[in-house]
Design an enzyme around this catalytic site. Structure first.
Site, short mmCIF file in Angstrom:
data_model
loop_
_atom_site.label_atom_id
_atom_site.label_comp_id
_atom_site.label_asym_id
_atom_site.label_seq_id
_atom_site.Cartn_x
_atom_site.Cartn_y
_atom_site.Cartn_z
N TYR A 131 0.87 -1.13 0.08
CA TYR A 131 0.14 0.13 0.20
C TYR A 131 0.83 1.34 0.01
O TYR A 131 0.26 2.43 -0.36
CB TYR A 131 -0.97 -0.15 1.29
CG TYR A 131 -1.93 -1.10 1.22
CD1 TYR A 131 -2.17 -1.76 0.06
CD2 TYR A 131 -2.88 -1.29 2.33
CE1 TYR A 131 -3.17 -2.72 0.12
CE2 TYR A 131 -3.89 -2.24 2.14
CZ TYR A 131 -4.00 -2.98 1.07
OH TYR A 131 -4.90 -3.79 1.10
N LYS A 181 3.52 -15.72 1.99
CA LYS A 181 3.40 -16.23 0.45
C LYS A 181 4.69 -16.89 0.07
O LYS A 181 5.24 -16.39 -1.04
CB LYS A 181 2.44 -15.41 -0.35
CG LYS A 181 2.25 -16.03 -1.79
CD LYS A 181 1.01 -17.12 -1.50
CE LYS A 181 0.69 -17.83 -2.82
NZ LYS A 181 -0.17 -19.04 -2.82
N ASP A 199 -2.91 -18.11 1.23
CA ASP A 199 -4.43 -19.00 0.67
C ASP A 199 -4.89 -20.02 1.56
O ASP A 199 -6.06 -20.13 1.67
CB ASP A 199 -3.91 -19.49 -0.88
CG ASP A 199 -2.60 -20.13 -0.90
OD1 ASP A 199 -1.78 -19.98 -0.13
OD2 ASP A 199 -2.38 -20.82 -1.76
N ASP A 230 -5.38 -6.94 5.70
CA ASP A 230 -6.54 -6.25 5.51
C ASP A 230 -7.39 -7.05 5.03
O ASP A 230 -8.85 -6.99 5.70
CB ASP A 230 -6.26 -5.15 4.35
CG ASP A 230 -7.17 -4.29 3.88
OD1 ASP A 230 -8.10 -4.14 4.63
OD2 ASP A 230 -7.31 -3.61 2.99
N ASP A 288 -10.76 -8.85 7.79
CA ASP A 288 -12.32 -8.54 7.49
C ASP A 288 -13.08 -9.89 7.53
O ASP A 288 -14.07 -10.08 7.79
CB ASP A 288 -12.29 -7.90 6.15
CG ASP A 288 -12.37 -6.29 6.47
OD1 ASP A 288 -12.11 -5.80 7.53
OD2 ASP A 288 -12.94 -5.74 5.26
#
Ligand code: NAD
Length: 362
Positions: free
Chosen positions: A142, A193, A225, A249, A253
């Site tokens: 980001y 990852k 994943d 992020d 959620d």
């Protein structure tokens, strides 16, 4: 005994309604539990803009910089949506996080057994769920440079962002997560990852290095994943999870929605010294402002996190968690968690928590 300085930022929308209930609880801690504190309030978001033409007024920032911890309600509202971007309430929130260097975002997903039916998953999968996701908040894709949209030689446009983490950034978020694991069940899962990304390889290497300083914490690693699958398949296997800005992020959620009740979830953002800003995960709920329907429990539970993570008062924090559980056992529900049954007002819910807390003082 030195008094703890707490900066209180009610914000906009339902912010002032829910923060008033949290302040009532803080005053109960002061009167009945000998908790020494000083509270000072200031405007943030739309309230800051209305007061002084800036969503983060200078005096609000100064107050927060001097405080031991910050309690925030929520910011935003439709009346501010047409302001230029830099003047919008949400900009004030982003700026205060940056100014206070709050790089470690703690997002718990906990589900009181009494509310298990609020989740879209089966009761036995989520009842008693208690996960803490630690998300890196000020680095990663980001913020990485270079970023942009460029034109290729063939005239096609190409968008690009950069996923970067320096060792010190991984080191400090890992330490923050290990510290939190030490306050909980001493199990930490690092999500990356590393099978595809070099930045994840380095992430994993640094997390393993930091783990040497926390021999009591059981460390595991999981690809993102798989972590997203496991969160909906068997979420109770997790205690603390630590991950990058973007993975966190998304995963936080997902984890929040496992609980099904947005009005129940607190959060914290911490700096390297453990100073933090504490706030419910929900927004300013313009649709229910002034109707005394807002659930104050996410903000009240944010006070518990503040006591635990910034003010060294874990015992009081545990008591607040217990008081909230007792209030739910007694059948108190605001409309958002009432499942169509009887509900109480924001103030009545706050009063019930204070009464349950007082009952724990003797
Ligand atoms: P929201 O979280 O404010 O509301 C979503 C839904 O949940 C609404 O139906 C609302 O009534 C309900 N809800 C939220 N909190 C509740 C509570 N405590 N008790 C009962 N019901 C509750 O999200 P939104 O509608 O997308 O955003 C509204 C405003 O809030 C926007 O201006 C947005 O930018 C802002 N916002 C601020 C923050 C923050 O301050 N951290 C976070 C998210 C959104």
């Amino acid at each position: 005994m030195s008094l703890k300085k707490i900066a209180v930022l009610p914000g906009d929308g339902i912010g002032p309604e829910i923060v008033a209930e949290a302040v009532k609880l803080l005053e109960c801690l002061q009167q009945d539990f000998g908790f020494g504190m000083e509270i000072e309030s200031a405007a943030l978001g739309g309230a800051g803009y209305d007061q002084s033409g800036d969503p983060l007024p200078q005096e609000t920032l100064a107050l927060c910089q001097q405080a031991d911890a910050v309690l925030l309600g929520a910011v935003g509202g439709p009346q501010y949506d047409t302001l230029e971007r830099d003047m919008r309430p949400e900009r004030g929130l982003l700026r205060i996080r940056t100014e206070l260097e709050l790089f470690s975002n703690l997002r718990p997903a906990m589900l009181y057994p009494q509310l298990a039916s609020a989740s879209s998953l089966k009761d036995e999968i989520v009842a008693g769920l208690d996960i803490m996701i630690v998300r890196e908040l000020t680095g990663g894709i980001y913020f990485g440079q270079p970023r942009g949209i460029r034109e290729l030689e063939n005239g096609e446009r190409q968008g690009f962002n950069t996923l970067v983490y320096a060792e010190h950034e991984v080191d400090r978020i890992a330490r923050s997560a290990f510290d939190i694991a030490m306050l909980r069940n001493k199990k930490l899962c690092s999500v990356d990852k590393a099978n595809v990304l070099e930045v994840s390889e380095l992430w994993r290497e640094v997390v393993i290095k930091v783990s040497a300083d926390y021999p009591e914490v059981e460390l595991s690693h999981m690809y993102v994943d798989n972590a997203s699958m496991q969160l909906v398949r068997a979420p109770k296997q997790f205690d603390v999870m630590v991950t990058t800005n973007m993975f966190g992020d998304i995963l936080s959620d997902t984890a929040a929605m496992l609980t099904g009740s947005i009005g129940m979830l607190p959060s914290a953002s911490l700096d390297s010294a453990g100073k933090g800003m504490y706030e419910p995960i929900h927004g300013s709920a313009p649709d229910i402002v002034g109707k005394s329907m807002a659930n104050p429990l996410a903000t009240i539970l944010s006070v518990a996190m503040m006591l635990r993570y910034s003010l060294g008062e874990a015992e009081l924090a545990n008591k607040i968690d217990l008081a909230v559980g007792n209030v739910l056992n007694q059948g108190f529900r605001t409309a958002d968690i009432a499942d169509g049954g009887n509900s109480v007002s924001t103030v009545a819910m706050g009063d019930a928590v204070v009464a349950a807390m007082r009952a724990l003082s003797s």
